[in-house]
Scaffold this active site. Structure first.
Site, PDB file in Angstrom:
ATOM      1  N   ASP A  59      29.799  43.032 -27.985  1.00 46.85           N
ATOM      2  CA  ASP A  59      28.577  42.893 -28.744  1.00 46.85           C
ATOM      3  C   ASP A  59      28.906  42.351 -30.134  1.00 46.85           C
ATOM      4  O   ASP A  59      29.854  42.795 -30.779  1.00 46.85           O
ATOM      5  CB  ASP A  59      27.915  44.270 -28.853  1.00 46.85           C
ATOM      6  CG  ASP A  59      26.542  44.204 -29.466  1.00 46.85           C
ATOM      7  OD1 ASP A  59      25.662  43.595 -28.861  1.00 46.85           O
ATOM      8  OD2 ASP A  59      26.362  44.772 -30.559  1.00 46.85           O
ATOM      9  N   GLU A  94      29.278  37.817 -27.851  1.00 44.81           N
ATOM     10  CA  GLU A  94      28.314  37.068 -28.650  1.00 44.81           C
ATOM     11  C   GLU A  94      29.040  36.446 -29.838  1.00 44.81           C
ATOM     12  O   GLU A  94      29.555  37.168 -30.691  1.00 44.81           O
ATOM     13  CB  GLU A  94      27.213  37.994 -29.155  1.00 44.81           C
ATOM     14  CG  GLU A  94      26.349  38.586 -28.055  1.00 44.81           C
ATOM     15  CD  GLU A  94      25.327  39.559 -28.616  1.00 44.81           C
ATOM     16  OE1 GLU A  94      24.124  39.363 -28.383  1.00 44.81           O
ATOM     17  OE2 GLU A  94      25.722  40.524 -29.288  1.00 44.81           O
TER      18      GLU A  94
END
Length: 664
Positions: A348, A377
């Site tokens: 994340d 990400e």
């Protein structure tokens, strides 16, 4: 990438759940010693050793408890100060299943009681650690558990799922609804007799199940299992422990461990690898975090004025570059691989982490198992004081070691930019999206036919090899694909929306790189227009298994397209050089159509030449193609490798909003 583009990620939505300290700190991490040895709690029947790193402590106490909550300590022990910030205690009797906390005195003040950051087992709600005999938590046959084979990273077809969503529907036919064991059940069926849960995922044909955060997180009160609480889990509490609300008994620290292992074992036995969504970039809050109790300020980044920085949008930002933080992250993922047999990690807000740590982590894991899949990400949700050129941003993927980033280029090209839900993309006829999709088709590597000035976001190739790109149209963040298409095309009929949906993931499944699907997309999943459902109720988030019958043709198409990708290595080339040699775009002169060939038995494919035609217009198009004798194998309604019909000559009429796949 702009901050605005990045801000609507899952992690930002836990802000309301956090208890954030705005106090400035005067910590100077560079003054702290580094301890390179083993930390945490090590159990044997003869003795248990407790080791914590608390470099500024003047005193550290260990308290033992009979239970994971309530009750007074049954024993208090002073830890002995060692070297390099290490404090240690050794208790020479059997402490199995006893619970514990530490309390640290620094600058004359006592910290909160808390488990150590390396805790491997905890009691209810994670506020006390537990001394665990990990061997006793192994399910029968665990030592023989093996991950399904994966030859190349680009062979992965990833299915992103939330533990609760998969099984909580009353019609799921799954006994252990909302639990790890729910994803381990086989033979489950919905009211129409169609497979659900694990059997459904296996039937679909994907290779990996990406599980949204399943470590111990903060937002769910585990003492209230019947309260219908929901959260995605992007508010970390104990990083090395499974989440208690997904277990059948959160009060016993052994149960969640064993049941997580049973889930992994069942997925492996059914040919599915397991990817864990990890959230090292921030904690649920600062004041109560385990990091703060042992080394206040050290594990977080700070602005020049001493305040906590906030590149995560959650009030704090993990300082992965600090030696002990670097050490912790690497040892944590290593623990999940060794103890739980996890096959990969999704990071994340990976763009907050430093490149050095990510590369060391990748090198460590791939030395153990080269087939482990790592991606994240490549952006942040705010500015960071740590230099951008040293962080694992999407534009820096070229510097990463076998780590992929999500391609928002192909995502936004397919359906429209995330920041304006009314914006359309290629599948809805947007003439400005063509080059962004073409860039995604090449897996973001350098390709001579891509005009980077026309790519909406990236103006240069950012992946060195195709394994550096995750190709996707949707994920848990923002609207589901079907909802987004409905919002951006308010006048479209359901039939037209279905065509757009199928075209969207046909693009994903025929593109180079690693294919990624949001769970339920194969059933035209809806969340009733709720964009970020991080704490919405089950009736918004659950997989509605009745849609498998209602949209049986859509499920069948997804299944067939996945099989096509798996059967044909031309869609899964392993090097950028191969892509440049074998993937050749055919100029159409039409902004709503994309045509390309995969030539010369690409990547050892049995078909000499594959022709892919993508028509983003709602109107049928006559498309000029290389002259030859072609066999149509996918026409937007079905995929049949034996052939649907022959196409001869130098043109073909492609229906509106349709993907064609042919071979010569």
């Amino acid at each position: 990438m702009s901050i605005l583009r990045s801000v609507l990620t899952g992690v930002t939505l836990v802000m309301a759940l956090t208890s954030i300290s705005s106090a400035q700190t005067t910590v100077k991490p560079e003054k702290y010693p580094v301890y390179n040895g083993e930390l945490g709690v090590k159990y044997s029947p003869q003795k248990t050793t407790f080791k914590v790193w608390a470099p500024d402590a003047s005193e550290v106490k260990l308290r033992l408890y009979a239970a994971g909550a309530n009750g007074k300590a049954i024993q208090t022990i002073d830890l002995e100060k060692k070297h390099s910030g290490l404090w240690q205690a050794e208790i020479k009797h059997n402490l199995k299943n006893k619970y514990y906390t530490f309390q640290v005195q620094q600058d004359g003040k006592w910290s909160l009681e808390a488990p150590d950051i390396y805790a491997k087992a905890v009691g209810v709600n994670g506020h006390r650690g537990m001394v665990v005999d990990l061997k006793s938590t192994d399910p029968q046959g665990w030592s023989k558990d093996k991950s399904p084979k994966l030859k190349n990273t680009t062979d992965a077809v990833i299915y992103e799922a939330h533990i609760r969503d998969i099984s909580i529907d009353p019609n799921s036919g799954i006994k252990h609804k909302g639990k790890f064991l729910g994803l381990a059940e086989t033979g489950t069926k919905g009211p129409d007799g169609k497979s659900t849960g694990l059997d459904h995922i296996k039937e679909l044909g994907v290779t990996h199940v990406h599980i949204l955060p399943a470590f111990d997180f903060n937002s769910i009160d585990e003492t209230k299992p019947d309260a219908n609480q929901y959260n995605w889990g992007y508010d970390p509490l104990n990083y090395n422990v499974p989440e208690g609300s997904y277990s059948t008994n959160p009060y016993d620290g052994n149960v969640r461990i064993k049941e997580f292992k049973q889930m992994v074992q069942a997925l492996h036995a059914n040919g599915l690898r397991v990817i864990l969504d990890v959230v090292y970039n921030h904690t649920a809050d600062i004041d109560h975090s385990n990091y703060t109790q042992f080394a206040p300020g050290y594990f977080y980044r700070h602005n020049a004025d001493g305040s906590y920085s906030n590149a995560t949008g959650c009030g704090n930002e993990f300082a992965s570059e600090q030696p002990m933080a670097h050490k912790f992250v690497i040892e944590s993922v290593l623990y999940w691989v060794r103890e739980y047999h996890v096959d990969g990690f999704r990071f994340d807000l990976m763009g907050t982490h430093d490149i050095k740590t990510m590369n060391a982590l990748s090198d460590t894991l791939h030395a153990i198992d080269p087939s482990i899949v790592i991606y994240g990400e490549g952006w942040t949700a705010g500015s960071s004081p740590y230099p951008e050129d040293k962080r694992a941003m999407k534009k820096n993927v070229l510097e990463l070691h076998k780590i992929a980033a999500f391609s928002d280029d192909i995502r936004d090209g397919i359906k429209g930019g995330f920041s304006d839900v009314k914006e359309t993309g290629f599948v809805s006829g947007n003439p400005n999206s063509k080059m962004s999709v073409m860039f995604g088709v090449t897996a973001s590597v350098q390709h001579p036919q891509i005009d980077y000035t026309k790519v909406a976001d990236s103006k240069a190739p950012w992946a060195k090899e195709p394994y550096g790109t995750i190709s996707y149209a949707s994920c848990h963040d923002d609207n589901t694909l079907f909802d987004r298409l409905r919002i951006s095309n308010p006048d479209a009929s359901e039939a037209d929306l279905i065509k757009m949906d199928k075209l969207a993931n046909a693009i994903v499944l025929t593109s180079q790189g690693i294919a990624f699907l949001h769970s339920g997309s194969e059933l035209l999943r809806t969340k009733q227009g709720i964009a970020n459902s991080f704490k919405s109720p089950d009736n918004i988030n659950e997989i509605d298994w009745s849609r498998k019958t209602k949209y049986a043709d859509v499920f069948s198409y997804y299944k067939q397209m996945i099989a096509l990708r798996k059967d044909h290595p031309a869609f899964r080339m392993t090097t950028a050089g191969e892509i440049r040699r074998h993937l050749k775009f055919v100029e159409t002169g039409d902004p709503s159509t994309i045509v390309y060939q995969l030539t010369d038995n690409a990547n050892g494919d049995k078909w000499k030449t594959i022709l892919v035609i993508l028509n983003g217009s709602k109107n049928a198009k006559t498309v000029i193609i290389p002259k030859g004798n072609w066999e149509l194998v996918s026409d937007g309604n079905q995929t049949n490798e034996a052939g649907i019909n022959a196409v001869n000559g130098s043109s073909v009429i492609v229906p509106g909003t349709t993907a064609y796949v042919l071979h010569d």
